[in-house]
Design a protein around this motif. Sequence first.
Motif, PDB file in Angstrom:
ATOM      1  N   ASP A   3     -30.203 -22.154 -22.284  1.00 32.26           N
ATOM      2  CA  ASP A   3     -30.340 -22.930 -23.511  1.00 32.26           C
ATOM      3  C   ASP A   3     -29.007 -23.507 -23.980  1.00 32.26           C
ATOM      4  O   ASP A   3     -28.963 -24.266 -24.931  1.00 32.26           O
ATOM      5  CB  ASP A   3     -30.908 -22.041 -24.631  1.00 32.26           C
ATOM      6  N   HIS A   4     -27.909 -23.098 -23.359  1.00 36.06           N
ATOM      7  CA  HIS A   4     -26.598 -23.557 -23.805  1.00 36.06           C
ATOM      8  C   HIS A   4     -26.425 -25.032 -23.495  1.00 36.06           C
ATOM      9  O   HIS A   4     -27.055 -25.569 -22.593  1.00 36.06           O
ATOM     10  CB  HIS A   4     -25.482 -22.792 -23.083  1.00 36.06           C
ATOM     11  N   PRO A   5     -25.519 -25.707 -24.210  1.00 39.41           N
ATOM     12  CA  PRO A   5     -25.121 -27.058 -23.780  1.00 39.41           C
ATOM     13  C   PRO A   5     -24.397 -26.933 -22.447  1.00 39.41           C
ATOM     14  O   PRO A   5     -24.045 -25.825 -22.040  1.00 39.41           O
ATOM     15  CB  PRO A   5     -24.159 -27.505 -24.892  1.00 39.41           C
ATOM     16  N   PRO A   6     -24.176 -28.056 -21.764  1.00 42.67           N
ATOM     17  CA  PRO A   6     -23.469 -27.977 -20.476  1.00 42.67           C
ATOM     18  C   PRO A   6     -22.197 -27.143 -20.598  1.00 42.67           C
ATOM     19  O   PRO A   6     -21.425 -27.299 -21.539  1.00 42.67           O
ATOM     20  CB  PRO A   6     -23.148 -29.445 -20.173  1.00 42.67           C
ATOM     21  N   GLU A   7     -22.023 -26.249 -19.636  1.00 41.25           N
ATOM     22  CA  GLU A   7     -20.901 -25.317 -19.689  1.00 41.25           C
ATOM     23  C   GLU A   7     -19.839 -25.685 -18.677  1.00 41.25           C
ATOM     24  O   GLU A   7     -20.104 -26.384 -17.714  1.00 41.25           O
ATOM     25  CB  GLU A   7     -21.390 -23.896 -19.410  1.00 41.25           C
ATOM     26  N   ASP A  56     -24.009 -29.459 -15.278  1.00 40.83           N
ATOM     27  CA  ASP A  56     -25.163 -29.975 -16.023  1.00 40.83           C
ATOM     28  C   ASP A  56     -26.229 -28.904 -16.243  1.00 40.83           C
ATOM     29  O   ASP A  56     -26.266 -27.867 -15.577  1.00 40.83           O
ATOM     30  CB  ASP A  56     -25.745 -31.234 -15.360  1.00 40.83           C
ATOM     31  N   GLU A  57     -27.112 -29.190 -17.194  1.00 38.08           N
ATOM     32  CA  GLU A  57     -28.073 -28.179 -17.667  1.00 38.08           C
ATOM     33  C   GLU A  57     -29.035 -27.725 -16.579  1.00 38.08           C
ATOM     34  O   GLU A  57     -29.425 -26.560 -16.534  1.00 38.08           O
ATOM     35  CB  GLU A  57     -28.857 -28.733 -18.875  1.00 38.08           C
ATOM     36  N   SER A  58     -29.447 -28.651 -15.698  1.00 39.17           N
ATOM     37  CA  SER A  58     -30.411 -28.248 -14.664  1.00 39.17           C
ATOM     38  C   SER A  58     -29.764 -27.237 -13.707  1.00 39.17           C
ATOM     39  O   SER A  58     -30.405 -26.278 -13.271  1.00 39.17           O
ATOM     40  CB  SER A  58     -30.927 -29.463 -13.897  1.00 39.17           C
TER      41      SER A  58
END
Length: 292
Positions: A3-7, A56-58
């Motif tokens: 659920d985090h923004p891109p890390e 990226d989130e994926s």
Amino acid sequence: MADHPPEALGPLLREARARLMAAAVDDPALDARLIVEHYSRTTRTQAIASPDLKIDESAIAAIDDALRRRAGGEPVHRILGYREFYGLRLSLSPETLEPRPDTETLVEAILPFVKATVAREGACRILDLGTGTGAIALALLSVVPGATATGVDISAGALATAARNAGQLGLGGRFTTVQSDWFEKVSGRYHVIAANPPYIPSRDIGNLQDEVRDFDPRLALDGGADGLAPYRVIAAEAARFLEAEGRIAVEIGHTQHDEVDDIFRAAGYAAGEMFGDLGGNDRVLVFQRSTP
């Protein structure tokens, strides 16, 4: 984590390592790195040089899922879907044994004979019994361009995986598959018969590491009541498929040297040449027909 923004890559690696450490995984740093690099399509160099690189989130979601599976006991290479063996990347499937570094001992043991045969005869035909991912045959083919191999397995799923591996490695033209229970459907004669057969006694399967017992196919582990059943089949039947000066190379359990040697000698072979693995254990025996 999903659920985090891109890390950033650096913190992502640290968090992955901490999660696997908390789950008491054997080598949390290595497994975390393999998982993060695979799903983020990054390299070790990038982790060191660009720890602020945004992922990226994926990819983060995929990493999160993979870490959950690893923490639950699934072997890291089953999650990634491949394993490195003898410098080759081999795809895995549920029907294949995960190739282990110990089996590279078999490749090294028989490689000089394969090279010498090609140099002398212009060809070397290899029969890989219980081929699984194709590891042994494909490793030999990758080093010796004049060799060809037939991979035999009772499992259609394993053979599909082996054929796919051969194709991905550019070795498909020199590798064929036969679905067979040992020699049942095999024909022709070979200079080398190689096998990493199932050699765990049936009663000991339950005592194996969870990662082996729960994820490697039982067919590839269970060697019958005393763990020696496949060696008896190979010793009894191989002569019809072996060239006169051919060799048989088999991986063994580290306590099975004497029993396997006895089985082959009783079937007309000279005492086997023994090769140890990196841990110093007896691991491979190479046999040839005894001369009268």
